[in-house]
Design a protein around this motif. Structure first.
Motif, PDB file in Angstrom:
ATOM      1  N   ASP A  51       5.555   5.466   3.124  1.00 26.78           N
ATOM      2  CA  ASP A  51       4.436   6.299   2.685  1.00 26.78           C
ATOM      3  C   ASP A  51       3.697   5.600   1.556  1.00 26.78           C
ATOM      4  N   PRO A  52       2.373   5.705   1.516  1.00 24.55           N
ATOM      5  CA  PRO A  52       1.618   5.021   0.469  1.00 24.55           C
ATOM      6  C   PRO A  52       1.944   5.554  -0.914  1.00 24.55           C
ATOM      7  N   GLU A  95      -1.913   2.238  -4.499  1.00 27.31           N
ATOM      8  CA  GLU A  95      -2.473   1.450  -3.400  1.00 27.31           C
ATOM      9  C   GLU A  95      -3.958   1.748  -3.228  1.00 27.31           C
ATOM     10  N   HIS A 133      -5.775   0.614  -0.723  1.00 29.66           N
ATOM     11  CA  HIS A 133      -6.133   0.671   0.697  1.00 29.66           C
ATOM     12  C   HIS A 133      -4.983   1.301   1.487  1.00 29.66           C
ATOM     13  N   GLY A 134      -4.441   2.372   0.944  1.00 28.41           N
ATOM     14  CA  GLY A 134      -3.244   2.966   1.532  1.00 28.41           C
ATOM     15  C   GLY A 134      -3.482   3.940   2.658  1.00 28.41           C
ATOM     16  N   ASP A 135      -4.739   4.138   3.050  1.00 25.83           N
ATOM     17  CA  ASP A 135      -5.029   5.143   4.074  1.00 25.83           C
ATOM     18  C   ASP A 135      -5.065   4.565   5.484  1.00 25.83           C
ATOM     19  N   GLY A 136      -4.812   3.260   5.643  1.00 30.41           N
ATOM     20  CA  GLY A 136      -4.832   2.647   6.958  1.00 30.41           C
ATOM     21  C   GLY A 136      -3.472   2.697   7.633  1.00 30.41           C
ATOM     22  N   ARG A 191       0.237   1.820   8.920  1.00 31.80           N
ATOM     23  CA  ARG A 191       1.389   1.240   8.223  1.00 31.80           C
ATOM     24  C   ARG A 191       2.435   0.852   9.280  1.00 31.80           C
ATOM     25  N   THR A 216      -3.236  -4.766   7.344  1.00 31.47           N
ATOM     26  CA  THR A 216      -3.125  -3.352   7.005  1.00 31.47           C
ATOM     27  C   THR A 216      -1.653  -2.979   6.921  1.00 31.47           C
ATOM     28  N   PRO A 217      -1.227  -2.351   5.831  1.00 28.10           N
ATOM     29  CA  PRO A 217      -2.026  -1.828   4.728  1.00 28.10           C
ATOM     30  C   PRO A 217      -2.337  -2.860   3.618  1.00 28.10           C
TER      31      PRO A 217
END
Length: 267
Positions: free
Chosen positions: A159-160, A164, A166-169, A171, A205-206
């Motif tokens: 989990d991000p 981060e 750019h943590g919404d892409g 994983r 990504t991420p």
């Protein structure tokens, strides 16, 4: 060759591969610990989140399994001392969240060091010698084989974390970080083949990019680079947990990637 903050572990003379393991340690010297605002329990939780646990062991498994032993450059200190993969100036976007070359905020964006903290002594003591040693290690591979291939070995949480950017892409189990100048297509293809059995992989990504010493970055195409980011649930039991069976499988996959790198540049 050793120093206070890193180990350079010799590989085969004809190997161009340099496995770089910058974030596997939890060690913080006592005098550096004094400048950190967290209490002991808070610091342990932060180390659980920020440390790429067991990546040094994965690199060791790969080095032992590879047909031609790669060289290894392993940070012996926590990235909470200095992060050798950051830029020590305003060009590094991670400064925006207090996580430049010397972190001032935690992964959860709490204060890690006082606002008046001067990072210069840590940069002089740890960051600069580390960077210079990496430059030397790359130069030695170039002199010996005509090329150098830096493979970064990292991990990241399922989990991000709040830091981060750019943590919404996506994983995926395996993330391959690339650079348009330093990651040749053949190296990326070899990594996709080597790590294709872990339930999915993606590029940049991420986390995106690669680590190349600044004296070579964007200048010398003989220096190849690729970042291997492993989602942490692929191998340990949890943050700070013991490595699981995935460690051996990941080491074997990394060895397969190493074996796919020719010892000298193609004619």
């Amino acid at each position: 060759m050793t120093s206070r903050s890193y180990d350079v572990l010799a590989g085969a003379p004809d190997s161009p591969v340099l496995l770089h393991v910058p974030h596997s340690s939890r060690v913080i010297p006592p005098d550096v610990r004094e400048g950190i605002l967290l209490d002991d329990a808070e610091l342990e939780r932060e180390l659980d989140d920020i440390t790429d646990a067991h990546t040094a062991e994965i690199a060791a498994v790969a080095a032992a399994a590879a047909d031609m032993t790669p060289w290894r450059f392993v940070n012996r200190l926590s990235r909470l001392v200095v992060d050798p993969e950051r830029f020590p100036d305003e060009r590094e976007e991670m400064l925006a969240v207090g996580m430049g070359a010397v972190y001032t905020r935690t992964t959860h964006r709490a204060a890690l060091r006082p606002t008046e903290f001067d990072p210069t002594p840590l940069l002089d003591r740890y960051f600069t010698p580390y960077a210079e040693a990496m430059e030397t290690a790359v130069a030695e591979r170039l002199a010996a084989t005509g090329r150098a291939v830096v493979i970064d070995v990292h991990s990241y949480p399922t989990d991000p974390l709040p830091y981060e950017l750019h943590g919404d892409g996506p994983r995926p189990p395996i993330c391959l970080g690339t650079d348009a100048f330093h990651t040749p297509p053949a190296l990326l293809d070899a990594a996709r083949e080597a790590f294709g059995d872990f339930g999915g992989l993606a590029t940049d990504t991420p986390f995106a990019g690669t680590y190349v010493p600044l004296s070579y970055y964007g200048k010398d195409p003989r220096v190849g680079a690729l970042m291997i980011e492993i989602r942490r649930d692929v191998y340990p039991s949890g943050p700070g947990g013991a490595p699981g069976p995935g460690t051996q499988a990941l080491g074997a996959a990394l060895a397969a990637l190493i074996d796919a790198v020719p010892s000298h540049p193609p004619a």
